[in-house]
Design a protein around this motif. Structure first.
Motif, short mmCIF file in Angstrom:
data_model
loop_
_atom_site.label_atom_id
_atom_site.label_comp_id
_atom_site.label_asym_id
_atom_site.label_seq_id
_atom_site.Cartn_x
_atom_site.Cartn_y
_atom_site.Cartn_z
N PRO A 131 42.83 61.85 72.87
CA PRO A 131 42.23 63.10 72.18
C PRO A 131 41.45 62.41 70.76
O PRO A 131 42.23 62.04 69.96
N GLY A 132 40.15 62.38 70.65
CA GLY A 132 39.70 62.19 69.14
C GLY A 132 39.12 60.68 69.06
O GLY A 132 38.35 60.13 68.14
N LYS A 133 39.57 59.93 70.00
CA LYS A 133 39.28 58.58 70.20
C LYS A 133 37.79 58.28 70.24
O LYS A 133 37.01 59.08 71.11
N GLN A 134 37.17 57.52 69.71
CA GLN A 134 35.52 57.27 69.78
C GLN A 134 35.24 56.48 70.78
O GLN A 134 35.50 55.38 71.04
N ALA A 135 34.24 57.02 71.67
CA ALA A 135 33.70 56.23 72.82
C ALA A 135 32.20 56.23 72.56
O ALA A 135 31.72 56.98 71.75
N ARG A 136 31.73 55.37 73.49
CA ARG A 136 30.18 55.37 73.41
C ARG A 136 29.34 55.55 74.91
O ARG A 136 29.99 54.60 75.79
N VAL A 137 28.58 56.19 75.05
CA VAL A 137 27.87 56.53 76.49
C VAL A 137 26.64 55.76 76.48
O VAL A 137 26.05 56.03 75.44
N TYR A 138 26.21 55.23 77.50
CA TYR A 138 24.86 54.50 77.76
C TYR A 138 24.11 55.22 78.80
O TYR A 138 24.60 55.36 79.96
N GLY A 139 22.79 55.19 78.40
CA GLY A 139 21.83 55.54 79.68
C GLY A 139 20.47 55.49 79.50
O GLY A 139 19.99 55.48 78.28
#
Length: 262
Positions: free
Chosen positions: A155-163
């Motif tokens: 929890p809190g880990k930064q991720a990136r979503v693409y689309g």
């Protein structure tokens, strides 16, 4: 979220065709005070080649409806709800083309579709599928999270979503690949937003205040952190609403099944 396709958002419903992820590609930057969070996102468009493994799924008429991730030169991971029941011959997988108005990259034909045998509905988990291309794509694949991986889902880990999905709940899909940074949510926060949420094969991600999320047309797209695919856009409620993170298929939980198809 089922509303977006995230109806799946990313569903063929929120996704109604893949609906959620990229409203995800919106990053709220300098929005005026009081602005609707769904309109605040200013997605950071990925530079050409910055996400060579990002895949746009289109029908045979060239209409983009979902996303995916190139994980080997001939394999694409996407959401089951994007391709379940579809004829492989009517699908195309576009890689290396950040701007869909261009003609570069690889326009790949799909020779086969594998849908996880335990997939029933986006809200029941196992929302993952693998497409087999008829010829290798030239772009660099993205490694996947492996069984037992826990750090990517902290929890809190930064991720990136693409689309290439909508940039607002009621807006149009983007012609240009976009991305947004979204923090991993705790299971407790996910359950507070979705009463039927059970961890296992799913994970949530989204800013508590809203404004960054995936949206209709983003379903099947990648959630990435530390250079690895950790999630697949599955479903959600609206796009970028406060307190309603997007729901993703947890790749570490299904990577063994997926790897068996590679």
């Amino acid at each position: 979220m089922s509303d977006h396709s995230r109806p799946p958002r990313r569903s063929p419903a929120r996704f109604a065709a893949g609906a959620s992820a990229l409203a995800a590609a919106l990053t709220a930057l300098g929005a005026p005070a009081g602005a609707d969070p769904a309109q605040e996102r200013v997605l950071g468009g990925a530079e050409e080649g910055a996400a060579p493994w990002a895949v746009a799924l289109t029908d045979d008429a060239g209409h983009q409806f979902c996303g995916g991730t190139l994980v080997t030169p001939i394999k694409v991971v996407t959401a089951a709800h994007c391709v379940d029941g579809r004829d492989p011959a009517a699908l195309r997988a576009i890689t290396g083309r950040a701007d869909l108005r261009d003609t570069g990259g690889t326009d790949g034909a799909v020779g086969g579709v594998w849908v996880h045998p335990e997939f029933r509905d986006v809200t029941e988990g196992y929302d993952v599928a693998v497409l087999t291309l008829t010829a290798p794509a030239a772009q660099q694949p993205l490694p996947m999270a492996e069984p037992g991986d826990a750090e990517p889902y902290r929890p809190g880990k930064q991720a990136r979503v693409y689309g290439w999905g909508r940039t607002a709940e009621t807006g149009s899909s983007s012609e240009v690949l976009r991305s947004a940074e979204v923090p991993i949510s705790s299971d407790a926060d996910c359950r507070a937003a979705y009463s039927d949420y059970e961890p296992g094969t799913r994970v949530c991600a989204g800013a508590p205040e809203g404004g960054r999320d995936a949206c209709a047309g983003d379903s099947g797209g990648p959630l990435v952190t530390d250079g690895r695919l950790i999630g697949v856009v599955s479903y959600g409620t609206g796009c970028g609403r406060p307190g309603t993170p997007g729901v993703y298929t947890r790749i570490a939980a299904v990577s063994s099944d997926v790897a068996a198809r590679l």
